[in-house]
Design a protein around this motif. Structure first.
Motif, PDB file in Angstrom:
ATOM      1  N   ILE A 108       6.296   4.450 -59.033  1.00  0.00           N
ATOM      2  CA  ILE A 108       6.636   3.728 -57.797  1.00  0.00           C
ATOM      3  C   ILE A 108       8.059   4.057 -57.363  1.00  0.00           C
ATOM      4  O   ILE A 108       8.313   4.345 -56.185  1.00  0.00           O
ATOM      5  CB  ILE A 108       6.432   2.217 -57.986  1.00  0.00           C
ATOM      6  CG1 ILE A 108       4.932   1.926 -58.035  1.00  0.00           C
ATOM      7  CG2 ILE A 108       7.117   1.413 -56.888  1.00  0.00           C
ATOM      8  CD1 ILE A 108       4.583   0.565 -58.559  1.00  0.00           C
ATOM      9  N   VAL A 109       9.001   4.030 -58.295  1.00  0.00           N
ATOM     10  CA  VAL A 109      10.387   4.344 -57.951  1.00  0.00           C
ATOM     11  C   VAL A 109      10.490   5.780 -57.446  1.00  0.00           C
ATOM     12  O   VAL A 109      11.162   6.052 -56.445  1.00  0.00           O
ATOM     13  CB  VAL A 109      11.329   4.084 -59.150  1.00  0.00           C
ATOM     14  CG1 VAL A 109      12.716   4.661 -58.906  1.00  0.00           C
ATOM     15  CG2 VAL A 109      11.414   2.578 -59.425  1.00  0.00           C
ATOM     16  N   TYR A 110       9.816   6.712 -58.114  1.00  0.00           N
ATOM     17  CA  TYR A 110       9.829   8.102 -57.661  1.00  0.00           C
ATOM     18  C   TYR A 110       9.306   8.202 -56.227  1.00  0.00           C
ATOM     19  O   TYR A 110       9.884   8.896 -55.396  1.00  0.00           O
ATOM     20  CB  TYR A 110       8.994   8.989 -58.596  1.00  0.00           C
ATOM     21  CG  TYR A 110       9.073  10.447 -58.226  1.00  0.00           C
ATOM     22  CD1 TYR A 110      10.107  11.245 -58.703  1.00  0.00           C
ATOM     23  CD2 TYR A 110       8.137  11.021 -57.361  1.00  0.00           C
ATOM     24  CE1 TYR A 110      10.202  12.584 -58.344  1.00  0.00           C
ATOM     25  CE2 TYR A 110       8.232  12.351 -56.994  1.00  0.00           C
ATOM     26  CZ  TYR A 110       9.259  13.127 -57.488  1.00  0.00           C
ATOM     27  OH  TYR A 110       9.357  14.444 -57.118  1.00  0.00           O
ATOM     28  N   SER A 111       8.230   7.464 -55.926  1.00  0.00           N
ATOM     29  CA  SER A 111       7.654   7.540 -54.570  1.00  0.00           C
ATOM     30  C   SER A 111       8.554   6.880 -53.524  1.00  0.00           C
ATOM     31  O   SER A 111       8.548   7.276 -52.370  1.00  0.00           O
ATOM     32  CB  SER A 111       6.247   6.945 -54.534  1.00  0.00           C
ATOM     33  OG  SER A 111       6.288   5.545 -54.692  1.00  0.00           O
ATOM     34  N   ILE A 112       9.351   5.896 -53.936  1.00  0.00           N
ATOM     35  CA  ILE A 112      10.323   5.298 -53.008  1.00  0.00           C
ATOM     36  C   ILE A 112      11.402   6.320 -52.674  1.00  0.00           C
ATOM     37  O   ILE A 112      11.802   6.469 -51.521  1.00  0.00           O
ATOM     38  CB  ILE A 112      10.939   4.018 -53.613  1.00  0.00           C
ATOM     39  CG1 ILE A 112       9.904   2.890 -53.647  1.00  0.00           C
ATOM     40  CG2 ILE A 112      12.190   3.585 -52.828  1.00  0.00           C
ATOM     41  CD1 ILE A 112      10.320   1.689 -54.486  1.00  0.00           C
ATOM     42  N   LEU A 113      11.857   7.038 -53.695  1.00  0.00           N
ATOM     43  CA  LEU A 113      12.938   8.006 -53.511  1.00  0.00           C
ATOM     44  C   LEU A 113      12.458   9.335 -52.934  1.00  0.00           C
ATOM     45  O   LEU A 113      13.237  10.061 -52.315  1.00  0.00           O
ATOM     46  CB  LEU A 113      13.647   8.251 -54.848  1.00  0.00           C
ATOM     47  CG  LEU A 113      14.329   7.030 -55.463  1.00  0.00           C
ATOM     48  CD1 LEU A 113      14.860   7.364 -56.845  1.00  0.00           C
ATOM     49  CD2 LEU A 113      15.433   6.502 -54.553  1.00  0.00           C
ATOM     50  N   ASN A 114      11.206   9.675 -53.154  1.00  0.00           N
ATOM     51  CA  ASN A 114      10.638  10.953 -52.717  1.00  0.00           C
ATOM     52  C   ASN A 114       9.295  10.716 -52.030  1.00  0.00           C
ATOM     53  O   ASN A 114       8.247  11.026 -52.595  1.00  0.00           O
ATOM     54  CB  ASN A 114      10.426  11.885 -53.928  1.00  0.00           C
ATOM     55  CG  ASN A 114      11.699  12.102 -54.701  1.00  0.00           C
ATOM     56  OD1 ASN A 114      12.544  12.864 -54.289  1.00  0.00           O
ATOM     57  ND2 ASN A 114      11.842  11.407 -55.817  1.00  0.00           N
ATOM     58  N   PRO A 115       9.304  10.149 -50.828  1.00  0.00           N
ATOM     59  CA  PRO A 115       8.045   9.741 -50.204  1.00  0.00           C
ATOM     60  C   PRO A 115       7.075  10.900 -49.915  1.00  0.00           C
ATOM     61  O   PRO A 115       5.891  10.664 -49.753  1.00  0.00           O
ATOM     62  CB  PRO A 115       8.472   9.048 -48.931  1.00  0.00           C
ATOM     63  CG  PRO A 115       9.882   9.443 -48.694  1.00  0.00           C
ATOM     64  CD  PRO A 115      10.465   9.818 -50.018  1.00  0.00           C
ATOM     65  N   ASN A 116       7.560  12.114 -49.863  1.00  0.00           N
ATOM     66  CA  ASN A 116       6.668  13.260 -49.611  1.00  0.00           C
ATOM     67  C   ASN A 116       7.128  14.448 -50.457  1.00  0.00           C
ATOM     68  O   ASN A 116       7.652  15.426 -49.940  1.00  0.00           O
ATOM     69  CB  ASN A 116       6.662  13.606 -48.118  1.00  0.00           C
ATOM     70  CG  ASN A 116       5.634  14.662 -47.783  1.00  0.00           C
ATOM     71  OD1 ASN A 116       4.865  15.097 -48.621  1.00  0.00           O
ATOM     72  ND2 ASN A 116       5.642  15.090 -46.530  1.00  0.00           N
ATOM     73  N   PRO A 117       6.931  14.373 -51.792  1.00  0.00           N
ATOM     74  CA  PRO A 117       7.481  15.422 -52.658  1.00  0.00           C
ATOM     75  C   PRO A 117       6.889  16.801 -52.414  1.00  0.00           C
ATOM     76  O   PRO A 117       7.532  17.797 -52.710  1.00  0.00           O
ATOM     77  CB  PRO A 117       7.152  14.927 -54.077  1.00  0.00           C
ATOM     78  CG  PRO A 117       6.014  13.996 -53.903  1.00  0.00           C
ATOM     79  CD  PRO A 117       6.185  13.380 -52.541  1.00  0.00           C
ATOM     80  N   PHE A 118       5.701  16.883 -51.843  1.00  0.00           N
ATOM     81  CA  PHE A 118       5.074  18.184 -51.577  1.00  0.00           C
ATOM     82  C   PHE A 118       5.443  18.748 -50.205  1.00  0.00           C
ATOM     83  O   PHE A 118       5.072  19.842 -49.858  1.00  0.00           O
ATOM     84  CB  PHE A 118       3.552  18.083 -51.697  1.00  0.00           C
ATOM     85  CG  PHE A 118       3.105  17.758 -53.089  1.00  0.00           C
ATOM     86  CD1 PHE A 118       3.162  18.711 -54.092  1.00  0.00           C
ATOM     87  CD2 PHE A 118       2.661  16.486 -53.406  1.00  0.00           C
ATOM     88  CE1 PHE A 118       2.762  18.415 -55.379  1.00  0.00           C
ATOM     89  CE2 PHE A 118       2.251  16.166 -54.679  1.00  0.00           C
ATOM     90  CZ  PHE A 118       2.296  17.136 -55.676  1.00  0.00           C
ATOM     91  N   LYS A 119       6.161  17.939 -49.434  1.00  0.00           N
ATOM     92  CA  LYS A 119       6.589  18.340 -48.079  1.00  0.00           C
ATOM     93  C   LYS A 119       5.386  18.733 -47.214  1.00  0.00           C
ATOM     94  O   LYS A 119       5.416  19.700 -46.469  1.00  0.00           O
ATOM     95  CB  LYS A 119       7.580  19.521 -48.145  1.00  0.00           C
ATOM     96  CG  LYS A 119       8.728  19.313 -49.115  1.00  0.00           C
ATOM     97  CD  LYS A 119       9.702  18.284 -48.625  1.00  0.00           C
ATOM     98  CE  LYS A 119      10.916  18.218 -49.510  1.00  0.00           C
ATOM     99  NZ  LYS A 119      11.046  17.033 -50.283  1.00  0.00           N
TER     100      LYS A 119
END
Length: 184
Positions: free
Chosen positions: A172-183
């Protein structure tokens, strides 16, 4: 695959250990060990955002199996008869953080975090909260510290390898900080 036998190996106060026998579609027999919570396999994890403080609410909780503190979010079992998930959210927020529920943003369906080991399922609720953080509602067996964190704190925590993260909390924290990691 079909379960053909389930043997209870140990029944403790909170957990039961089973050895299941299953047959595959081709007829092969498979043995599997699993753990189940006694009388209850459903829980909720709460991701609170404090509306007045404009910060997320996390908890640091001592966990005996890892012999240390785990960084995560408030959570609890749906363990009372006819208790709604909304009631559990309110109860666990108050108990673990002292905070009051203002609004439920969304609640996930029940998901399994370790289905190779246990049948426990958990819903994840994103909520807005308010009030003053307090530990006066904790149960006697709980060692929980609530902390208010902003995005810069989350970034800092993600960079500390010694932190014991709950798997769901890290995601969850990762998704808050990186909402679209695959761009995408």
């Amino acid at each position: 695959m079909k379960i053909v036998n389930s043997e209870l190996k140990h029944s403790g106060k909170f957990l039961e250990i089973y050895v299941d026998t299953a047959k595959t579609d081709s007829g092969k027999e498979v043995k599997w060990e699993r753990c189940s919570r006694k009388n209850n396999t459903k829980a909720v994890m709460i991701v609170p955002y404090h509306v007045s403080e404009k910060k997320f609410v996390m908890i640091s909780e001592y966990r005996i199996p890892i012999q240390g503190r785990e960084l995560g979010f408030p959570a609890g079992l749906i363990d009372k008869e006819n208790e709604s998930i909304e009631d559990v959210i309110k109860r666990e927020l108050k108990e673990e953080t002292g905070l009051d529920l203002k609004e439920i943003i969304t609640i996930s369906p029940m998901v399994y975090s370790s289905s190779g080991m246990t049948d426990e399922a958990i819903s994840i609720a994103y909520v807005l909260v308010d009030g003053k953080v307090s530990d006066k509602f904790l149960e006697g067996s709980e060692d929980i510290k609530s902390i208010l964190v902003d995005k810069s704190d989350l970034t800092y925590f993600m960079g500390i390898p010694e932190i014991h993260w709950g798997a769901k909390a890290w995601t969850i924290v990762y998704s808050i900080l990186n909402p679209n990691p695959f761009k995408l």
